[in-house]
Design an enzyme around this catalytic site. Structure first.
Site, short mmCIF file in Angstrom:
data_model
loop_
_atom_site.label_atom_id
_atom_site.label_comp_id
_atom_site.label_asym_id
_atom_site.label_seq_id
_atom_site.Cartn_x
_atom_site.Cartn_y
_atom_site.Cartn_z
N THR A 17 -14.27 -99.62 41.89
CA THR A 17 -13.52 -98.52 42.48
C THR A 17 -14.45 -97.41 42.93
OG1 THR A 17 -11.81 -96.86 42.07
CG2 THR A 17 -13.13 -97.49 40.19
N GLU A 39 -9.02 -83.10 37.45
CA GLU A 39 -9.87 -83.51 38.58
C GLU A 39 -10.12 -82.30 39.46
OE1 GLU A 39 -7.56 -86.39 40.88
OE2 GLU A 39 -5.93 -84.98 41.17
N TYR A 88 -9.16 -95.66 32.77
CA TYR A 88 -9.19 -96.80 33.71
C TYR A 88 -10.47 -96.78 34.54
CZ TYR A 88 -9.04 -98.77 38.31
OH TYR A 88 -9.43 -99.39 39.47
N HIS A 89 -10.72 -95.64 35.23
CA HIS A 89 -11.89 -95.60 36.10
C HIS A 89 -13.17 -95.86 35.29
CE1 HIS A 89 -9.07 -93.42 38.91
NE2 HIS A 89 -9.73 -94.12 39.81
N ARG A 93 3.12 -93.92 48.16
CA ARG A 93 4.14 -93.09 47.52
C ARG A 93 4.75 -92.11 48.53
NH1 ARG A 93 5.00 -91.55 42.52
NH2 ARG A 93 4.23 -89.42 42.35
N LYS A 144 -14.18 -99.47 34.80
CA LYS A 144 -14.89 -100.06 35.95
C LYS A 144 -16.39 -99.76 35.87
CE LYS A 144 -11.37 -101.60 38.48
NZ LYS A 144 -11.14 -103.03 38.77
N SER A 175 -10.89 -91.15 34.39
CA SER A 175 -9.76 -91.63 33.59
C SER A 175 -10.32 -92.79 32.77
CB SER A 175 -8.60 -92.13 34.47
OG SER A 175 -8.92 -93.37 35.07
P1 NAD Z 1 -2.11 -105.17 40.42
O1 NAD Z 1 -1.78 -104.58 39.11
O2 NAD Z 1 -1.06 -105.25 41.48
O3 NAD Z 1 -2.68 -106.65 40.18
C1 NAD Z 1 -3.53 -106.99 39.13
C2 NAD Z 1 -3.18 -108.40 38.68
O4 NAD Z 1 -4.07 -108.79 37.63
C3 NAD Z 1 -1.76 -108.48 38.11
O5 NAD Z 1 -1.05 -109.54 38.71
C4 NAD Z 1 -1.97 -108.70 36.62
O6 NAD Z 1 -0.95 -109.49 36.02
C5 NAD Z 1 -3.33 -109.40 36.59
N1 NAD Z 1 -4.09 -109.21 35.33
C6 NAD Z 1 -4.37 -108.05 34.70
N2 NAD Z 1 -5.07 -108.28 33.58
C7 NAD Z 1 -5.25 -109.63 33.50
C8 NAD Z 1 -5.88 -110.49 32.56
N3 NAD Z 1 -6.49 -110.00 31.46
N4 NAD Z 1 -5.87 -111.82 32.77
C9 NAD Z 1 -5.26 -112.34 33.88
N5 NAD Z 1 -4.63 -111.57 34.79
C10 NAD Z 1 -4.64 -110.22 34.61
O7 NAD Z 1 -3.39 -104.38 40.98
P2 NAD Z 1 -3.99 -104.31 42.46
O8 NAD Z 1 -3.54 -103.05 43.07
O9 NAD Z 1 -3.79 -105.58 43.16
O10 NAD Z 1 -5.53 -104.15 42.13
C11 NAD Z 1 -6.37 -105.29 42.02
C12 NAD Z 1 -7.79 -104.85 41.73
O11 NAD Z 1 -8.27 -104.01 42.78
C13 NAD Z 1 -7.93 -104.08 40.44
O12 NAD Z 1 -9.11 -104.46 39.79
C14 NAD Z 1 -8.02 -102.65 40.90
O13 NAD Z 1 -8.76 -101.89 40.00
C15 NAD Z 1 -8.72 -102.78 42.23
N6 NAD Z 1 -8.39 -101.68 43.14
C16 NAD Z 1 -7.09 -101.46 43.54
C17 NAD Z 1 -6.81 -100.40 44.41
C18 NAD Z 1 -5.41 -100.08 44.88
O14 NAD Z 1 -5.24 -99.05 45.56
N7 NAD Z 1 -4.41 -100.88 44.59
C19 NAD Z 1 -7.85 -99.60 44.87
C20 NAD Z 1 -9.16 -99.86 44.44
C21 NAD Z 1 -9.41 -100.89 43.58
N1 USQ Z 2 -2.07 -87.79 44.14
C1 USQ Z 2 -1.22 -86.77 44.51
N2 USQ Z 2 0.12 -87.04 44.53
C2 USQ Z 2 0.64 -88.25 44.20
C3 USQ Z 2 -0.24 -89.29 43.82
C4 USQ Z 2 -1.59 -89.02 43.79
O1 USQ Z 2 -1.65 -85.67 44.83
O2 USQ Z 2 1.87 -88.41 44.22
C5 USQ Z 2 -3.54 -87.55 44.12
C6 USQ Z 2 -4.18 -87.79 42.77
O3 USQ Z 2 -4.17 -86.63 41.97
C7 USQ Z 2 -5.58 -88.21 43.17
C8 USQ Z 2 -5.39 -88.90 44.52
O4 USQ Z 2 -4.12 -88.49 44.99
O5 USQ Z 2 -6.40 -87.11 43.38
C9 USQ Z 2 -5.42 -90.41 44.44
O6 USQ Z 2 -4.51 -90.85 43.45
P1 USQ Z 2 -3.88 -92.32 43.48
O7 USQ Z 2 -2.88 -92.43 42.40
O8 USQ Z 2 -3.47 -92.66 44.86
O9 USQ Z 2 -5.18 -93.22 43.20
P2 USQ Z 2 -6.07 -93.41 41.89
O10 USQ Z 2 -5.45 -92.91 40.67
O11 USQ Z 2 -7.44 -92.93 42.21
O12 USQ Z 2 -6.08 -95.00 41.76
C10 USQ Z 2 -5.92 -95.90 42.86
C11 USQ Z 2 -5.70 -97.29 42.26
C12 USQ Z 2 -6.93 -97.69 41.47
C13 USQ Z 2 -8.17 -97.58 42.34
C14 USQ Z 2 -8.30 -96.21 42.97
C15 USQ Z 2 -9.39 -96.13 44.00
O13 USQ Z 2 -4.55 -97.28 41.43
O14 USQ Z 2 -6.78 -99.03 41.00
O15 USQ Z 2 -9.32 -97.84 41.58
O16 USQ Z 2 -7.08 -95.90 43.66
S1 USQ Z 2 -10.26 -94.58 43.98
O17 USQ Z 2 -9.26 -93.50 44.11
O18 USQ Z 2 -11.18 -94.60 45.07
O19 USQ Z 2 -10.91 -94.49 42.70
#
Ligand code: NAD
Ligand code: USQ
Length: 404
Positions: A155, A339, A192-193, A252, A196, A190
């Protein structure tokens, strides 16, 4: 299929971990369409989180079994399915030995920052699930498929928001007269972050120690829903999260506009991130697979196409709403996160472009179609799920069962 297998005679075999999720499902179909042999590995835990928290996708989504059957009926192409948890090494070993992947694309993590900040047990789950899962994938490659290329979803949030330009993975620093190229400093905000960041360190170490070949894709926030393949049939619908836990910024805002909810800008709205269209996610992953890292190489690509602040996104959605005759309001929500709300942000993202990425930039027409898409499903929206319910400051050890 020679063009996709780098000259080898057999099509490349790609294991998509997390292939039932938002990015993974779109990618699995795209790779299958392109002639790769694809297997999906997924524990379906994401569907369980939705049940546990009372959330749901904007779009109705078919079961993974029906999705794969529908794909086969439409295209004649098979996708293998392994249901299980990559934290279970015995399961993962069997999947590896049976499928024999040439590349593993690892999307299979708990990916929501707010989810990881609900309570102690979700924080621990997130780091355990993500860090152990990735370690297991690394051990499986070492043990069973040494040549297999790991393409790992990281990420942009690993870097945080430093007051200098963000480089792609590494920065050259001169300190006390000596110069070195070092991993770019990480300041994730976070649990989560942070998971990574821990993954990236483990992957970099195993590339060095065992000669693993890996690409860390530091992806920005993804928007959009339709890809060429998922739009072939309703049963291939991708998921579309809009709730305060799993929904991401632009997606959203489109749903909020569609149901007449004011756009939820957190704090001052100056938070700037890299964004990309989901059609570019699938393209970037294919590019990484088609151009594998060398043995022992730890490669980092910043995977996004444009930067926006939250305020800019709100303005774009407001303008798109006007065109469709929707009056879009914005509200300033006290920021539930810790943040920077006004900060410098300039992140490099040239490596994927150099390898041939042709970005789909955020255009008026894409926003129109995304907004129309959300309007089509607006009766499915549960407006109680829209406001954020997870506070970075209030997280504690006490288990929380209700978030809204
Ligand atoms: P998602 O939650 O829609 O999909 C993740 C999938 O992984 C789910 O189907 C879940 O069941 C599966 N999973 C989770 N833990 C598992 C485990 N231990 N074993 C097997 N399966 C497992 O998420 P997404 O939005 O598709 O994101 C996918 C990847 O991309 C993530 O690693 C996320 O961090 C990264 N990413 C997503 C975004 C975004 O905006 N959606 C942005 C940047 C990075
Ligand atoms: N935000 C708002 N209003 C909202 C939702 C979000 O102002 O209703 C703001 C948040 O405070 C944040 C930014 O928008 O500053 C992004 O938030 P987000 O929820 O869109 O994204 P984030 O939490 O960063 O996570 C998402 C994915 C995650 C991925 C990440 C990429 O869920 O899996 O790793 O985007 S990045 O942001 O580059 O780290």
């Amino acid at each position: 299929v020679n063009e996709i297998s780098g000259g080898a005679s057999k099509p490349q075999r790609v294991m998509v971990v997390g292939g039932d999720g938002y990015c993974g499902w779109a990618t699995a179909l795209h790779l299958s369409k392109k002639g790769y042999e694809v297997a999906i590995v997924d524990s379906l835990v994401r569907r369980l989180f939705d049940h546990q928290l009372g959330l749901g996708s904007l779009t109705p989504i078919a079961s993974i079994h029906d999705r794969i059957r529908c794909w086969k009926a439409l295209t004649g192409k098979s996708i293998e399915l392994y249901i299980g948890d990559v934290c279970d090494f015995e399961f993962l070993s069997e999947a590896f030995k049976s499928f024999e992947p040439d590349s593993v694309v690892h999307f299979g993590e708990q990916r929501s920052a707010p989810y990881s900040m609900i309570d102690r047990s979700r924080a621990v789950f997130t780091q355990n699930n993500n860090v152990i899962g990735t370690l297991n994938v690394l051990f499986a490659i070492k043990e069973f498929r040494e040549e297999c290329h790991l393409v790992k979803l990281g990420t942009m949030g690993e870097y945080g928001t430093p007051n200098i330009d963000i480089e792609e993975g590494f920065i050259t620093i001169t300190h006390n007269g000596r110069t070195d190229t070092l991993p770019y400093p990480k300041q994730a905000s976070s649990f989560y972050h942070l998971s990574k960041v821990h993954d990236s360190n483990n992957i970099a170490f195993t590339c060095k120690a065992w000669g693993i070949r890996a690409t860390d894709l530091n992806q920005g926030v993804v928007y959009g829903v339709r890809t060429d393949e998922t739009e072939m049939h309703e049963e291939l619908n991708n998921r579309f999260d809009y709730d305060g836990v799993f929904g991401t910024a632009l997606n959203r805002f489109c749903v909020q506009a569609a149901v007449g909810h004011p756009l939820t800008v957190y704090g001052k709205g100056g938070q700037t991130r890299g964004y990309l269209d989901i059609r570019d996610t699938v393209q970037c992953v294919e590019i990484a697979i088609a151009n594998p890292a060398k043995a022992g190489e730890f490669r980092v690509f910043n995977q996004f196409t444009e930067q926006f602040s939250v305020n800019q996104l709100a303005a774009l959605v407001t303008k798109a709403g006007e065109k469709l005759g929707i009056d879009v309001q914005t509200t300033s929500v006290p920021n539930p996160r810790v943040e920077a709300e006004e900060h410098y942000y300039n992140a490099k993202h040239t490596k994927l472009i150099e390898l041939g990425l042709k970005p789909h930039l955020l255009s008026d027409s894409l926003l129109d179609s995304l907004l129309n898409f959300t309007i089509k499903y607006k009766d499915r929206v549960d407006t109680k799920q829209i406001m954020p319910s997870v506070s970075w400051r209030k997280i504690g050890a006490k288990p929380k069962t209700v978030t809204a």
